[in-house]
Design a protein around this motif. Sequence first.
Motif, PDB file in Angstrom:
ATOM      1  N   CYS A 163       0.827  -1.207   0.000  1.00 25.05           N
ATOM      2  CA  CYS A 163       0.000   0.000   0.000  1.00 25.05           C
ATOM      3  C   CYS A 163       0.860   1.255   0.000  1.00 25.05           C
ATOM      4  CB  CYS A 163      -0.942  -0.010   1.200  1.00 25.05           C
ATOM      5  SG  CYS A 163      -2.032   1.423   1.291  1.00 25.05           S
ATOM      6  N   LEU A 222      -6.774  -2.226  -0.515  1.00 25.52           N
ATOM      7  CA  LEU A 222      -5.566  -1.473  -0.161  1.00 25.52           C
ATOM      8  C   LEU A 222      -5.439  -1.290   1.342  1.00 25.52           C
ATOM      9  CD1 LEU A 222      -5.891   1.067  -3.074  1.00 25.52           C
ATOM     10  CD2 LEU A 222      -3.898  -0.417  -2.728  1.00 25.52           C
ATOM     11  N   ARG A 247      -2.378  -2.303   3.678  1.00 27.82           N
ATOM     12  CA  ARG A 247      -1.762  -1.322   4.580  1.00 27.82           C
ATOM     13  C   ARG A 247      -1.483  -1.933   5.954  1.00 27.82           C
ATOM     14  NH1 ARG A 247      -1.446   3.892   3.494  1.00 27.82           N
ATOM     15  NH2 ARG A 247      -0.954   5.398   5.145  1.00 27.82           N
TER      16      ARG A 247
END
Length: 642
Positions: free
Chosen positions: A70, A143, A147
């Motif tokens: 990410c 995403l 992360r």
Amino acid sequence: MNGTSSTGSTRNGTSSTNYRETYERSITDPAGFWGEAAKGLDWFSPPGRVLDRDREPFYRWFPDGVLNVCHNALDRHVEAGAGDRAALIYDSPVTGSVRTYTYRELRDEVARFAGALKNLGVECGDRVVVYMPMVPEAAIAMLACARLGAVHSVVFGGFAAHELAVRIDDAKPAVVVAASCGIEVSRVVPYKPLLDAAIEESAHKPRHCVIFQRPQCPADLVEGRDLTWDDAVAGAEPAECVPVAATDPLYILYTSGTTGRPKGVVRDSGGYAVALHWSMSNIFDTGPGEVMFTASDVGWVVGHSYIVYAPLLAGATTVLYEGKPVGTPDAGAFWRVAAQHRVRTLFTAPTAFRAIKKEDPQGTRIADHDLSNLRHLFLAGERLDPETYAWAGERLGVPVIDNWWQTETGWPIAANPRGLEPLPTKPGSPSVPVPGFDVRVVDSAGNDVPAGADGAIVIRLPLPPGCLPTLWGDDERFVASYLSAFPGHYLTGDGGRFDADGYLYVMGRTDDIINVAGHRLSTGAMEEVLAAHPAVAECAVIGVADGLKGQVPRGFVVLKAGIDAVPDTVAAELVAMVRDRIGPVAALRQVDVVPALPKTRSGKILRRTMRGIADGAAEPVPSTIDDPAVLDALRPVLRPGS
């Protein structure tokens, strides 16, 4: 962090721009080649070792590297000063909405939702199932998992409850992220009842479900388990990127298994990021600030790789399209999107173009739109027949680039490297092996066959970065499915040949090679002949059991819209064409004109299912089917004696 800026060191990310030299180096010195490519990304801890061969055949790339995918897709571009550049354009003709997210806006949305998942107890290594249509929140959820170092598993929105339950039981997610509904051309599909039924059926129960409520069909929530997307993010603090090992899984993507149990393809973090970043400049010739429109779905591998991850890793702008090639509103939908958003690179499936060609045979709607920014058309997912290749190239006036790959590989095995060295294209061929893929065509004993001869397509190990290192929780099945048939090689399951120039021709799955009275014939070659008829929009040829000859081919064709043709006449002409171009040995005696062919949601024709029905088997409706009514209508035509 260590690494380069968001643009990378060079346009193509390598020191050479010659295809042959680059390819040979990737095969003879894979560690040096991919070690150099890895420098185009940011690393918390750069890899000191590029390729780990210690657990052969379980090769691992960048085993001591630490990064976050990410961060590389979003944060590093913002930190490099590109925060105001467009990252994602959401274009939804089914809802009449268009929205653009800059890199800064998308990063902030992702960080906030990552914080929401963190509040729900999601940690590095936990799984999260994403069950959503083509909305920005689907990409944001993916995403956000990256992360946190969580592992996402996207299931195509609208999948049947049982199939979703099977995936929930296999992945064992802590959280499911879903939308209340999906929107098709003529109907709204409620997702929440399917999700509730899947959780009821599954042995594993997720702790929470986050529901993105759509106004077209808000969902009822289960108290104590469910919460809305808005409520989840309302009190969440933005989460920072979690450093993860390059060998840690980024996602699980399920593909059909021959036993009925889906195979969970594992994608690692570091190898995938390096491979996709390299592919954007070298294959797709698309870089920072340029617009890529991949007309697929995030539920499929093309959507994972070239809607979400690759364009963002490259600093490009990606178009997320909630619509169809026809019907939203017409056969000019793709041209409108390409013109409105100044698309440089269009990537979709040949099936989409065959649908457009069926509705608009002359391509007249293209003239309604300014496509001066369009530089490339890439097609993959289904075999690109020469007729569709020619139609698209003539009407768009840009190179048509066939490329061949699989869910398992994650990015193209064979393609035309437009950013490295554009090569001449050839109808029927995805061009040449991509650097990193040591592609061979072999006979049943594993020996290389000469140019022009057909065989099984295999890839010599190790597979390059980005390919599956194994199956989720099932190393034995990984070896049995892919590595046992030809030791030291990955079995693609496709057959084909090389020509004298080193171009690869993929003729279809090896089970689409039929044996007619001792003669091995390719149904793909027959499909090429059928597709060349001016009245035919799309076609399929299958081999069906025959008591005398073992197997015989049967053809099925869909005619172009507005064509004034008598079906029986067209069928007779097609039989004659196959006899003339392939020979009487082909034994194609029956061609049926049908309204439509059954397909998966990713656009692949369900040939195996058609073949089973024609052989008298009680074939169930596949979970991946796009429209069950098409298959139901075709069953009487397929059944023996029809």
